[in-house]
Design a protein around this motif. Structure first.
Motif, PDB file in Angstrom:
ATOM      1  N   GLY A   1      31.855  42.396  46.406  1.00  0.00           N
ATOM      2  CA  GLY A   1      33.298  42.777  46.382  1.00  0.00           C
ATOM      3  C   GLY A   1      33.578  44.042  46.525  1.00  0.00           C
ATOM      4  N   VAL A   2      32.487  45.036  47.684  1.00  0.00           N
ATOM      5  CA  VAL A   2      32.351  45.965  47.577  1.00  0.00           C
ATOM      6  C   VAL A   2      33.252  45.559  49.249  1.00  0.00           C
ATOM      7  CG1 VAL A   2      31.443  48.171  49.116  1.00  0.00           C
ATOM      8  CG2 VAL A   2      30.493  47.304  47.270  1.00  0.00           C
ATOM      9  N   ILE A   3      34.266  46.580  49.719  1.00  0.00           N
ATOM     10  CA  ILE A   3      34.780  46.331  51.219  1.00  0.00           C
ATOM     11  C   ILE A   3      33.866  47.043  51.951  1.00  0.00           C
ATOM     12  CG2 ILE A   3      36.913  47.163  52.346  1.00  0.00           C
ATOM     13  CD1 ILE A   3      38.498  47.543  49.800  1.00  0.00           C
ATOM     14  N   VAL A   4      33.988  45.660  53.114  1.00  0.00           N
ATOM     15  CA  VAL A   4      33.150  45.767  54.668  1.00  0.00           C
ATOM     16  C   VAL A   4      33.669  46.041  55.594  1.00  0.00           C
ATOM     17  CG1 VAL A   4      31.239  45.204  53.524  1.00  0.00           C
ATOM     18  CG2 VAL A   4      32.241  44.271  54.380  1.00  0.00           C
ATOM     19  N   GLY A   5      35.158  45.069  55.427  1.00  0.00           N
ATOM     20  CA  GLY A   5      35.808  45.937  56.680  1.00  0.00           C
ATOM     21  C   GLY A   5      37.268  45.752  56.580  1.00  0.00           C
ATOM     22  N   ARG A   6      38.575  45.727  57.369  1.00  0.00           N
ATOM     23  CA  ARG A   6      39.947  45.670  56.866  1.00  0.00           C
ATOM     24  C   ARG A   6      40.565  45.978  58.634  1.00  0.00           C
ATOM     25  NH1 ARG A   6      43.760  49.806  55.920  1.00  0.00           N
ATOM     26  NH2 ARG A   6      45.538  48.611  54.974  1.00  0.00           N
TER      27      ARG A   6
ATOM     28  N   GLN B   1      35.455  49.183  46.114  1.00  0.00           N
ATOM     29  CA  GLN B   1      35.862  47.912  44.896  1.00  0.00           C
ATOM     30  C   GLN B   1      36.312  47.356  45.665  1.00  0.00           C
ATOM     31  OE1 GLN B   1      32.737  46.598  43.675  1.00  0.00           O
ATOM     32  NE2 GLN B   1      33.796  44.921  43.316  1.00  0.00           N
ATOM     33  N   ALA B   2      36.671  46.387  46.577  1.00  0.00           N
ATOM     34  CA  ALA B   2      38.018  45.339  47.055  1.00  0.00           C
ATOM     35  C   ALA B   2      39.402  45.102  44.634  1.00  0.00           C
ATOM     36  CB  ALA B   2      37.909  43.655  47.053  1.00  0.00           C
ATOM     37  N   PRO B   3      40.136  45.588  44.836  1.00  0.00           N
ATOM     38  CA  PRO B   3      40.869  44.337  43.790  1.00  0.00           C
ATOM     39  C   PRO B   3      40.834  42.767  43.425  1.00  0.00           C
ATOM     40  CG  PRO B   3      42.317  45.846  45.136  1.00  0.00           C
ATOM     41  CD  PRO B   3      40.762  45.701  46.072  1.00  0.00           C
ATOM     42  N   ASP B   4      40.089  42.561  42.155  1.00  0.00           N
ATOM     43  CA  ASP B   4      40.033  41.167  42.060  1.00  0.00           C
ATOM     44  C   ASP B   4      41.149  40.629  41.806  1.00  0.00           C
ATOM     45  OD1 ASP B   4      38.509  38.721  41.983  1.00  0.00           O
ATOM     46  OD2 ASP B   4      37.939  39.260  40.250  1.00  0.00           O
ATOM     47  N   PHE B   5      41.155  38.927  42.037  1.00  0.00           N
ATOM     48  CA  PHE B   5      42.389  38.248  42.154  1.00  0.00           C
ATOM     49  C   PHE B   5      42.268  37.055  41.509  1.00  0.00           C
ATOM     50  CE2 PHE B   5      42.021  38.401  46.775  1.00  0.00           C
ATOM     51  CZ  PHE B   5      41.947  36.951  46.800  1.00  0.00           C
ATOM     52  N   VAL B   6      42.912  36.328  40.927  1.00  0.00           N
ATOM     53  CA  VAL B   6      43.598  35.513  41.001  1.00  0.00           C
ATOM     54  C   VAL B   6      44.812  34.073  40.622  1.00  0.00           C
ATOM     55  CG1 VAL B   6      43.098  32.989  38.980  1.00  0.00           C
ATOM     56  CG2 VAL B   6      41.799  35.352  38.547  1.00  0.00           C
ATOM     57  N   GLN B   7      45.179  33.266  41.755  1.00  0.00           N
ATOM     58  CA  GLN B   7      46.310  32.250  42.252  1.00  0.00           C
ATOM     59  C   GLN B   7      46.312  31.156  42.500  1.00  0.00           C
ATOM     60  OE1 GLN B   7      48.393  33.891  45.588  1.00  0.00           O
ATOM     61  NE2 GLN B   7      49.643  35.654  44.328  1.00  0.00           N
ATOM     62  N   ASN B   8      46.882  29.877  42.734  1.00  0.00           N
ATOM     63  CA  ASN B   8      46.708  29.257  42.131  1.00  0.00           C
ATOM     64  C   ASN B   8      45.996  28.263  43.885  1.00  0.00           C
ATOM     65  OD1 ASN B   8      47.525  28.817  39.500  1.00  0.00           O
ATOM     66  ND2 ASN B   8      48.638  28.320  39.228  1.00  0.00           N
ATOM     67  N   ASP B   9      45.349  27.192  43.785  1.00  0.00           N
ATOM     68  CA  ASP B   9      45.709  26.532  45.338  1.00  0.00           C
ATOM     69  C   ASP B   9      46.381  25.753  44.790  1.00  0.00           C
ATOM     70  OD1 ASP B   9      44.247  24.371  43.094  1.00  0.00           O
ATOM     71  OD2 ASP B   9      42.331  24.568  44.081  1.00  0.00           O
ATOM     72  N   PRO B  10      46.947  25.078  46.249  1.00  0.00           N
ATOM     73  CA  PRO B  10      48.207  23.363  46.383  1.00  0.00           C
ATOM     74  C   PRO B  10      47.895  22.716  45.243  1.00  0.00           C
ATOM     75  CG  PRO B  10      46.636  24.177  48.664  1.00  0.00           C
ATOM     76  CD  PRO B  10      45.665  24.540  47.431  1.00  0.00           C
ATOM     77  N   GLU B  11      46.833  22.399  44.563  1.00  0.00           N
ATOM     78  CA  GLU B  11      46.531  21.642  43.782  1.00  0.00           C
ATOM     79  C   GLU B  11      46.953  22.411  42.030  1.00  0.00           C
ATOM     80  OE1 GLU B  11      44.022  21.507  45.733  1.00  0.00           O
ATOM     81  OE2 GLU B  11      45.792  19.970  46.908  1.00  0.00           O
TER      82      GLU B  11
END
Length: 369
Positions: free
Chosen positions: A347-352, A233-243
């Motif tokens: 959200g499952v990783i399928v490639g890296r 499972q890919a780690p979830d995250f929150v970051q801001n967009d340019p605005e």
């Protein structure tokens, strides 16, 4: 009483004969000492989690710094308030550091098992470069023809190949050493997990590495890399967009069949060179359920926004503007860019770390399932 005195004398002699532990760094500066920034030297190093710093005051151009390290690694010398001017590998051994006050770029460090080998490697590289006039050729590289550049690259690879053979031979003869551990720490992300774990396990057999922070951090890195493999499972995250608006990763991938996290930066040449191709890929597959979220390793907001606009990157973009300390980049063990990771709608990783030439085919194959 006489017996007690004899016992006391014997104990004192034994104590005096005990070998010193820790490191000793003897510094000798020659020349006009008034050219130095100040008289206080700082020895700093260790790991980012456990920085170490010792100071000493030069008296008539000399000082001695003593201490002990449980994590032998690269340390630096600097004058108080200034930038580091010398980097060397510090173990619990003796070192002699010499330089002229007029030239902080020429500092000689003698001593230490690992540093002695590093000195040999550096000397070999300098010898090869000088024999092939490589320094001059590299400086003129931009003015050379493509044929001449190819020849320079071939010479460079040949020289570095000889240096690598030298280090490989050392590692083969010293697989469980401070040099080997630091080499492993720097390349662990490029090794198969099983190989990395086997090499790390060898260090657990020696008491000298029991409290080594680099060993601990490298093991943690392997565990992190294992958690980022396809099927996890890919780690979830929150970051801001340019605005300045927060964007949640799971809100994006849950609406698409396949989502690519694109780690890039406006200052990254290879990233910008690949962006036109990535735009074509996006246009081709977006309506079929493909999305991208860009995570930038920028530090300058204006340059980040300009890069997005100039390259016509239509997909969501986020950043915390912390450069290489980007929190999402650390979460996904990003040590170079461009880099990517792909997840499905759950959200499952399928490639890296899909190579740039293979990205389009990877997306097409996944969406055609």
């Amino acid at each position: 009483m006489k017996k007690l005195l004899l016992i006391g004398a014997a104990a004192l002699m034994a104590a005096c004969s005990q070998p010193e532990t820790g490191y000793t760094v003897n510094v000798t500066v020659s020349g006009d000492l008034t050219q130095l920034p100040n008289d206080t030297l700082i020895l700093a190093g260790g790991t980012r989690k456990a920085p170490v710093a010792d100071t000493a005051v030069l008296v008539n151009g000399k000082c001695t710094i003593k201490g002990e390290t449980t994590t032998p690694t690269n340390y630096t010398l600097a004058f108080k308030g200034g930038r580091a001017f010398k980097r060397f590998f510090l173990e619990n051994e003796k070192y002699n550091v010499t330089f002229d006050a007029s030239d902080l770029k020429k500092v000689e460090v003698v001593g230490g098992t690992t540093q002695a080998f590093i000195n040999e490697v550096n000397a070999k590289r300098e010898e090869l470069y000088a024999a092939n006039n490589l320094d001059s050729l590299m400086k003129a590289y931009g003015k050379l023809s493509e044929e001449e550049r190819a020849a320079v690259r071939e010479t460079y690879e040949k020289c570095e190949g000889e240096v690598k053979a030298m280090t490989d031979a050392y590692l083969a003869a010293n697989p469980v050493s401070n040099y080997a551990l630091n080499s492993l720490a720097s390349e662990v992300g490029d090794l198969p997990i099983e190989e990395a774990e086997a090499k790390l396990a060898a260090f657990d057999t020696l008491a000298a590495f029991a409290n080594n922070e680099i060993l601990k951090e490298t093991k943690e890195t392997v565990e992190l890399i294992k958690s980022l493999q396809p099927g996890k499972q890919a780690p979830d995250f929150v970051q801001n967009d340019p605005e300045g608006k927060p964007v949640k990763f799971s809100d994006i991938y849950s609406k698409n069949k396949l989502t690519m996290v694109d780690f890039w930066a406006s200052w990254c040449g290879p990233c910008r060179a690949f962006n036109p191709e990535l735009v074509k890929i996006y246009k081709k597959f977006h309506k079929k359920g493909f999305e991208i979220i860009g995570v930038s390793h920028d530090s300058d907001h204006e340059k980040w926004v300009k890069g997005i606009k100039d390259d016509k990157l239509y997909w969501p973009q986020v950043s915390d503007l912390k450069y290489w300390d980007n929190e999402v980049g650390k979460m996904y063990y990003v040590r170079y860019i461009p880099q990517n990771i792909f997840v499905d709608q759950n959200g499952v990783i399928v490639g890296r770390q899909i190579d740039k030439p293979e990205v389009a085919k990877f997306i097409e194959d996944f969406l055609s399932k």
